[in-house]
Scaffold this motif. Structure first.
Motif, PDB file in Angstrom:
ATOM      1  N   ARG A  14      51.580  13.871  36.266  1.00  0.00           N
ATOM      2  CA  ARG A  14      50.733  12.717  35.970  1.00  0.00           C
ATOM      3  C   ARG A  14      50.114  12.191  37.261  1.00  0.00           C
ATOM      4  NH1 ARG A  14      50.874  10.184  31.268  1.00  0.00           N
ATOM      5  NH2 ARG A  14      50.817   8.062  32.114  1.00  0.00           N
ATOM      6  N   ALA A  15      49.196  11.245  37.129  1.00  0.00           N
ATOM      7  CA  ALA A  15      48.532  10.688  38.308  1.00  0.00           C
ATOM      8  C   ALA A  15      49.536  10.037  39.258  1.00  0.00           C
ATOM      9  CB  ALA A  15      47.469   9.675  37.885  1.00  0.00           C
ATOM     10  N   SER A  16      50.657   9.576  38.707  1.00  0.00           N
ATOM     11  CA  SER A  16      51.688   8.937  39.525  1.00  0.00           C
ATOM     12  C   SER A  16      52.496   9.943  40.327  1.00  0.00           C
ATOM     13  CB  SER A  16      52.642   8.149  38.624  1.00  0.00           C
ATOM     14  OG  SER A  16      53.292   9.033  37.710  1.00  0.00           O
ATOM     15  N   GLY A  17      52.363  11.242  39.990  1.00  0.00           N
ATOM     16  CA  GLY A  17      53.172  12.276  40.623  1.00  0.00           C
ATOM     17  C   GLY A  17      54.409  12.622  39.828  1.00  0.00           C
ATOM     18  N   ASP A  18      54.711  11.834  38.774  1.00  0.00           N
ATOM     19  CA  ASP A  18      55.866  12.123  37.918  1.00  0.00           C
ATOM     20  C   ASP A  18      55.584  13.354  37.060  1.00  0.00           C
ATOM     21  OD1 ASP A  18      57.206   9.893  38.847  1.00  0.00           O
ATOM     22  OD2 ASP A  18      56.371   8.583  37.295  1.00  0.00           O
ATOM     23  N   PRO A  19      56.636  14.051  36.612  1.00  0.00           N
ATOM     24  CA  PRO A  19      56.431  15.162  35.672  1.00  0.00           C
ATOM     25  C   PRO A  19      55.707  14.657  34.426  1.00  0.00           C
ATOM     26  CG  PRO A  19      58.696  15.112  36.448  1.00  0.00           C
ATOM     27  CD  PRO A  19      58.056  13.844  36.924  1.00  0.00           C
ATOM     28  N   TYR A  20      54.797  15.467  33.892  1.00  0.00           N
ATOM     29  CA  TYR A  20      54.004  14.984  32.758  1.00  0.00           C
ATOM     30  C   TYR A  20      54.877  14.664  31.557  1.00  0.00           C
ATOM     31  CZ  TYR A  20      50.217  14.240  29.541  1.00  0.00           C
ATOM     32  OH  TYR A  20      49.371  13.643  28.648  1.00  0.00           O
ATOM     33  N   PHE A  21      55.949  15.457  31.350  1.00  0.00           N
ATOM     34  CA  PHE A  21      56.758  15.249  30.152  1.00  0.00           C
ATOM     35  C   PHE A  21      57.446  13.882  30.141  1.00  0.00           C
ATOM     36  CE2 PHE A  21      59.603  17.660  33.037  1.00  0.00           C
ATOM     37  CZ  PHE A  21      60.677  16.780  33.127  1.00  0.00           C
ATOM     38  N   SER A  22      57.460  13.184  31.296  1.00  0.00           N
ATOM     39  CA  SER A  22      58.038  11.840  31.302  1.00  0.00           C
ATOM     40  C   SER A  22      57.252  10.903  30.386  1.00  0.00           C
ATOM     41  CB  SER A  22      58.060  11.282  32.726  1.00  0.00           C
ATOM     42  OG  SER A  22      56.728  11.121  33.236  1.00  0.00           O
ATOM     43  N   HIS A  23      55.950  11.159  30.233  1.00  0.00           N
ATOM     44  CA  HIS A  23      55.121  10.296  29.375  1.00  0.00           C
ATOM     45  C   HIS A  23      55.518  10.397  27.902  1.00  0.00           C
ATOM     46  CE1 HIS A  23      51.711   8.460  27.372  1.00  0.00           C
ATOM     47  NE2 HIS A  23      51.352   9.636  26.871  1.00  0.00           N
ATOM     48  N   PRO A  24      55.512  11.610  27.280  1.00  0.00           N
ATOM     49  CA  PRO A  24      55.927  11.655  25.872  1.00  0.00           C
ATOM     50  C   PRO A  24      57.357  11.181  25.656  1.00  0.00           C
ATOM     51  CG  PRO A  24      55.644  13.878  26.772  1.00  0.00           C
ATOM     52  CD  PRO A  24      55.048  12.929  27.754  1.00  0.00           C
ATOM     53  N   VAL A  25      58.253  11.392  26.638  1.00  0.00           N
ATOM     54  CA  VAL A  25      59.622  10.917  26.497  1.00  0.00           C
ATOM     55  C   VAL A  25      59.647   9.382  26.453  1.00  0.00           C
ATOM     56  CG1 VAL A  25      61.859  10.743  27.657  1.00  0.00           C
ATOM     57  CG2 VAL A  25      60.698  12.957  27.511  1.00  0.00           C
ATOM     58  N   GLU A  26      58.858   8.729  27.311  1.00  0.00           N
ATOM     59  CA  GLU A  26      58.804   7.263  27.309  1.00  0.00           C
ATOM     60  C   GLU A  26      58.167   6.728  26.028  1.00  0.00           C
ATOM     61  OE1 GLU A  26      60.206   5.131  29.360  1.00  0.00           O
ATOM     62  OE2 GLU A  26      61.058   6.830  30.443  1.00  0.00           O
ATOM     63  N   VAL A  27      57.150   7.440  25.514  1.00  0.00           N
ATOM     64  CA  VAL A  27      56.537   7.030  24.243  1.00  0.00           C
ATOM     65  C   VAL A  27      57.575   7.123  23.121  1.00  0.00           C
ATOM     66  CG1 VAL A  27      54.772   7.591  22.523  1.00  0.00           C
ATOM     67  CG2 VAL A  27      54.212   7.667  24.962  1.00  0.00           C
ATOM     68  N   ALA A  28      58.369   8.183  23.123  1.00  0.00           N
ATOM     69  CA  ALA A  28      59.435   8.311  22.127  1.00  0.00           C
ATOM     70  C   ALA A  28      60.438   7.166  22.274  1.00  0.00           C
ATOM     71  CB  ALA A  28      60.134   9.659  22.283  1.00  0.00           C
ATOM     72  N   GLY A  29      60.720   6.771  23.528  1.00  0.00           N
ATOM     73  CA  GLY A  29      61.613   5.641  23.752  1.00  0.00           C
ATOM     74  C   GLY A  29      61.079   4.354  23.147  1.00  0.00           C
ATOM     75  N   LEU A  30      59.759   4.133  23.266  1.00  0.00           N
ATOM     76  CA  LEU A  30      59.149   2.958  22.637  1.00  0.00           C
ATOM     77  C   LEU A  30      59.312   2.995  21.121  1.00  0.00           C
ATOM     78  CD1 LEU A  30      55.867   2.706  24.766  1.00  0.00           C
ATOM     79  CD2 LEU A  30      57.754   1.066  24.744  1.00  0.00           C
ATOM     80  N   MET A  31      59.246   4.188  20.546  1.00  0.00           N
ATOM     81  CA  MET A  31      59.425   4.321  19.099  1.00  0.00           C
ATOM     82  C   MET A  31      60.862   4.004  18.683  1.00  0.00           C
ATOM     83  SD  MET A  31      56.436   5.239  17.711  1.00  0.00           S
ATOM     84  CE  MET A  31      56.027   3.778  18.674  1.00  0.00           C
ATOM     85  N   THR A  32      61.839   4.350  19.546  1.00  0.00           N
ATOM     86  CA  THR A  32      63.227   4.005  19.214  1.00  0.00           C
ATOM     87  C   THR A  32      63.446   2.505  19.284  1.00  0.00           C
ATOM     88  OG1 THR A  32      64.017   4.259  21.504  1.00  0.00           O
ATOM     89  CG2 THR A  32      64.056   6.227  20.095  1.00  0.00           C
ATOM     90  N   ASP A  33      62.711   1.803  20.169  1.00  0.00           N
ATOM     91  CA  ASP A  33      62.811   0.340  20.205  1.00  0.00           C
ATOM     92  C   ASP A  33      62.430  -0.267  18.860  1.00  0.00           C
ATOM     93  OD1 ASP A  33      63.574   0.424  22.858  1.00  0.00           O
ATOM     94  OD2 ASP A  33      61.543   0.101  23.623  1.00  0.00           O
ATOM     95  N   LEU A  34      61.517   0.413  18.152  1.00  0.00           N
ATOM     96  CA  LEU A  34      61.072  -0.066  16.842  1.00  0.00           C
ATOM     97  C   LEU A  34      61.931   0.484  15.707  1.00  0.00           C
ATOM     98  CD1 LEU A  34      57.204   0.347  17.342  1.00  0.00           C
ATOM     99  CD2 LEU A  34      58.599  -1.701  17.668  1.00  0.00           C
ATOM    100  N   LYS A  35      62.947   1.328  16.082  1.00  0.00           N
ATOM    101  CA  LYS A  35      63.879   1.901  15.103  1.00  0.00           C
ATOM    102  C   LYS A  35      63.153   2.726  14.034  1.00  0.00           C
ATOM    103  CE  LYS A  35      67.558  -1.543  15.655  1.00  0.00           C
ATOM    104  NZ  LYS A  35      67.065  -2.064  16.928  1.00  0.00           N
TER     105      LYS A  35
END
Length: 693
Positions: free
Chosen positions: A39-60
C-alpha cells in the motif's frame, strides 16, 4: 493488523456456528493472492482487506460478509477471478465480491465515466444484497484512514471529494452515523485543510479555557432528570470540526457565533421516559423555539429515532440534547448493520426504500454526468417531511417542490402533474415545500413532463424521469418527421412499398424496429439512397452515383486546387453575396457578405468570391418555431417535402410551452429555393415563426 486467529476468534465470539476452516482459508487466500503488493503506507496490501474484515466483525456480521471483506480486492487487484472465488468459497460469496469489485473493462474509460460506471454497478449490486454496501462503506472508511499516505495531493482530494459526495451520504442514508462522521471528518481535512486546522485549534483552546464544562452541564441535566425519578445515562461531547464548519458556512457566521457547539445524549429505558425527560428539560431550561424535532413519532428513512431539542444553558450558551432509548441508541449508530437486514435475504425493506429510487435513476440515466448528478441528489442529506392528503409521509431533500413530491409518490403521478395544492391552497409547481406541508397533486390525463421543470426540481428521481420523458418525446417527434420523409423517398421507387418491405429493410439495416428506422431517417443518419436500397435492393443501380471526391458546390475566384469551407456561422447558399477569408496553411472560409464573423477576420486576406456552375448540396439553416400541438411536426415536414428540400439535421433547441423551437439544416439548390421554403413555412398554421440563420 488483525492476526488470523484474532479475526476468527472475533467471529466465533458472536457466531459460534461460523465455519472456522472457511474463515481461515479466506484469510490465507487473500494473503497469498496479494502476495508482495504494498500500500502507499508501505504496509503489505493484504493488511487492508484484513482491517476491512475487522470492521465487519465490529458490526457482528455473518461469515459470508467477513469472507467477502477479506476477498473484496482479489478480483480487481490480483489474478483471481469470480469463478475462482465461487469454486473456493461458494456462489453467495462470489456474488457479493462481484458486487464490490470494479469492472475491469472500465479502466480505459475517462475518469468521470469510470466513476459513474463503478457507481452504477455498485448501486445495482447493493439493491440485490445490502451487505455489498456494508463492505463498500467499510472499505472506503479504512481507505480514508490511510489516505494521508498517498503522496499526490490531487489524488487525495479526488478520493476525499468522492467520499464526501457519495459514500458519507450513503452511510447517513442507511443510518451508519459513526461511519458517516468519521468519513466526513477525514475528507474535510483533505478538502479544506486550513479550515480544518483552524477549527481544531479553536476547539483545543475552548477545552483548555472551559475545563470540565461538559461534565458540569451533563451533571446539571442528570440532576434535573433524577429529581423527576428518571433513570438515565448522560454524556456530552463537542461537535466535530466538519459539523461546525457546515454551520458556519450555512449561517454565514464566525466560530464565536456558533452557539450550539456542545451536544449531549440522554439514554432512557422506554419511549415514555423519552417524552417525560423532554418535558422535564423544557421546564428546567429555556428551549430554543424552532429547534425541536421528533424523530421517534416520525423516524428518518434510515430508521433513525430520537428526540432533538436545543436548550439555553446559563442564559447564553446553547446546547443540543438528543433523547432516545438505549435500544434506539444501539441501532442509531450503525443503522442498517444493526438490523441484520441480510437475515431477510438482503431484501430492500421500508427503512431503505429510497434504494428503489436510486435503481430507477441508474436505469434511466443517459450518461455519466447525469448519473453522478442525480445520484448525489438522491442521497443528499438535508431532508424535509411532507404529507399526502391521506397522511402518507414522504421525506425529500430541502428545497423540494410539488413536482419532486409527485415523483416521490409515483413516477406516473409526477408525469401527469398539472398543478398542486399546498396546505389546501393552489400554489405554483415551483414553490419549495416546508416541513409538515400537506401536498395534493392535481393531474391531467394527457399531461406530460415539461423540460422547464428541470429549472426547479431538486430530486434525482424527478430530474431523471423528466429527462427520460423529454428524450422519448423528442425521439418520437423526429421519428414522425422521418415517416413523412420516408413517404417522399419511397414515392420515387417504381413499386408501392408495403409493411413487409419495411420490416425487411429494418432487418437489413440491423435495426431493432420500425421506430428506429424512421428515427434514423428523420435525424439524417440515413441518406435517400440508403433508404431506397434497404427497402428495394437494387433500386438505386440505375441512379447516378455521388462523385466520391468532387464537391457539389463550386466557387469562382479561388486559385485552382485551393480548398474551401462554407461558414457554419452563416450557412451561405448559391445566390448569397459571398466573400472569403484566407489564412496561411488553411482552407478559405466562405461567408455571406453580412456575416458577423467577418469582424474576426482582421488577420486574414479577404478574397472576392462568387458561385460557380455547380450548386447542388448547399445547406441552409433555419430556426423554426412550432406551436406545441399534435401534427405540427408533420406539417413542417410536409412543407419541406412539397418543396423538394432534404432534411440534413434537426435539433430541438427550446421547449417553452406553447412553442417548440427547432434548428433545421436543409439541402437546397440556391437562395431562391430557400426563400420559397421559408415562405411556405410562414404560410403554414403549424409555424409561429421561421427565419434563416
Amino acid at each position: 493488523m488483525l492476526r488470523q486467529y484474532e479475526l476468527v476468534e472475533r467471529v466465533k465470539d458472536y457466531d459460534p456456528d461460523a465455519d472456522e476452516a472457511l474463515l481461515n482459508r479466506a484469510y490465507v487466500y487473500t494473503v497469498q493472492k496479494h502476495g508482495s503488493q504494498k500500500r502507499a503506507s508501505g504496509d503489505p496490501y493484504f493488511s487492508h482487506p484484513v482491517e476491512v474484515a475487522g470492521l465487519m466483525t465490529d458490526l457482528k456480521l455473518d461469515q459470508q460478509t467477513i469472507i467477502t471483506a477479506l476477498l473484496h480486492d482479489t478480483v480487481e487487484d490480483t489474478l483471481a477471478t469470480i469463478d475462482d472465488i465461487e469454486e473456493n468459497f461458494g456462489t453467495e460469496v462470489a456474488r457479493l465480491v462481484d458486487g464490490v469489485t470494479k469492472l475491469s473493462k472500465i479502466e480505459a474509460m475517462p475518469e468521470n465515466e469510470r466513476a459513474a460506471e463503478n457507481l452504477r454497478k455498485f448501486l445495482l449490486a447493493m439493491s440485490e444484497d445490502l451487505r455489498v454496501l456494508l463492505v463498500k462503506l467499510a472499505d472506503r472508511l479504512h481507505n480514508m484512514r490511510t489516505l494521508h499516505h498517498i503522496k499526490k495531493p490531487e489524488k487525495r482530494r479526488r478520493i476525499a471529494r468522492e467520499t464526501m459526495d457519495i459514500y458519507a451520504p450513503l452511510a447517513e442514508r442507511v443510518g451508519m452515523y459513526e461511519y458517516m462522521r468519521e468519513m466526513q471528518l477525514l475528507a474535510f481535512e483533505q478538502l479544506e485543510p486550513e479550515a480544518y486546522h483552524t477549527i481544531t485549534k479553536r476547539l483545543d483552546q475552548l477545552r483548555q479555557s472551559d475545563a470540565g464544562q461538559v461534565d458540569r452541564i451533563a451533571l446539571d441535566i442528570k440532576q434535573a432528570l433524577s429529581g423527576a425519578g428518571l433513570d438515565t445515562e448522560i454524556w456530552g461531547r463537542e461537535k466535530h470540526p466538519y459539523s461546525i464548519w457546515r454551520k458556519m458556512a450555512e449561517r454565514h457566521v464566525s466560530f464565536e457565533q456558533v452557539t450550539d457547539i456542545m451536544a449531549f445524549r440522554v439514554l432512557t429505558d422506554s419511549v415514555e421516559d423519552c417524552y417525560r425527560a423532554l418535558g422535564v428539560l423544557h421546564q428546567t431550561f429555556q428551549f430554543v423555539p424552532g429547534r425541536f424535532k421528533d424523530y421517534i413519532s416520525t423516524p428518518k428513512n434510515n430508521g433513525y429515532r430520537s428526540l432533538h431539542t436545543t436548550l439555553f444553558y446559563d442564559q447564553s450558551m446553547r446546547v443540543e440534547v438528543q433523547i432516545r432509548t438505549r435500544e434506539m441508541h444501539r441501532t442509531n449508530g450503525f443503522g442498517l448493520a444493526a438490523h441484520w437486514a441480510y437475515k431477510q435475504g438482503g431484501q430492500v425493506d421500508g427503512q431503505v426504500g429510497w434504494l428503489r429510487d436510486l435503481i430507477e435513476i441508474v436505469e434511466q440515466s443517459h450518461d455519466a454526468e447525469e448519473l453522478m448528478e442525480n445520484t448525489k441528489l438522491a442521497i443528499y442529506q438535508d431532508r424535509i417531511f411532507a404529507f399526502t392528503p391521506k397522511g402518507s409521509l414522504f421525506q425529500l431533500p430541502k428545497g423540494s417542490t410539488a413536482v419532486d413530491f409527485a415523483f416521490a409518490v409515483h413516477t406516473d403521478l409526477g408525469a401527469q402533474t398539472v398543478g398542486a395544492k399546498i396546505n389546501g391552497r393552489h400554489m405554483p409547481l415551483r414553490t419549495p415545500l416546508g416541513n409538515g406541508d400537506v401536498v395534493e397533486i392535481i393531474k391531467g390525463k394527457n399531461a406530460e413532463p415539461q423540460l422547464s421543470w428541470l429549472g426547479f426540481v431538486v430530486t434525482g428521481k424527478a430530474r431523471s424521469a423528466i429527462r427520460r420523458a423529454v428524450r422519448q418525446k423528442e425521439r418520437s417527434e423526429i421519428a414522425e418527421i422521418g415517416t413523412k420523409l420516408f413517404e417522399e423517398i419511397t414515392d420515387r421507387l417504381p413499386a408501392k412499398v408495403g409493411k413487409k418491405a419495411i420490416r425487411q429493410a429494418v432487418e437489413r439495416l440491423g435495426m431493432s424496429d420500425v421506430d428506429d428506422f424512421m428515427y434514423a431517417i428523420g435525424s439524417a443518419k440515413l441518406s435517400d439512397r440508403e433508404v431506397m436500397e434497404a427497402v428495394v435492393p437494387g433500386s438505386t443501380a440505375d441512379l447516378p452515383s455521388d462523385p466520391p471526391q468532387e464537391r457539389a458546390i463550386s466557387i469562382k475566384g479561388l486559385t485552382p486546387g485551393v480548398g474551401f469551407d462554407l461558414g457554419e456561422c452563416c450557412h451561405p447558399v448559391p445566390g448569397d453575396r459571398i466573400v472569403g477569408l484566407r489564412r496561411p496553411h488553411e482552407s478559405v472560409e466562405v461567408h455571406t457578405i453580412d456575416c458577423l464573423e467577418l469582424a474576426n477576420g482582421v488577420d486574414a486576406d479577404w478574397v472576392d468570391l462568387s458561385w460557380g456552375e455547380r450548386s447542388q448540396g448547399a445547406v441552409g439553416r433555419l430556426n423554426v418555431v412550432l406551436y406545441n400541438r399534435p401534427g405540427t411536426l408533420a406539417e413542417m415536414a410536409g412543407a419541406f417535402a412539397r418543396n423538394a428540400a432534404n432534411v440534413m439535421h434537426l435539433e430541438l433547441l427550446q421547449r417553452d410551452d406553447p412553442f417548440h423551437t427547432y434548428a433545421v439544416d436543409l439541402e437546397v439548390q440556391d437562395l431562391a429555393h430557400l426563400t420559397r421554403i421559408l415562405s411556405a413555412l410562414r404560410a403554414t398554421d403549424a409555424v409561429a415563426q421561421a427565419d434563416r440563420v
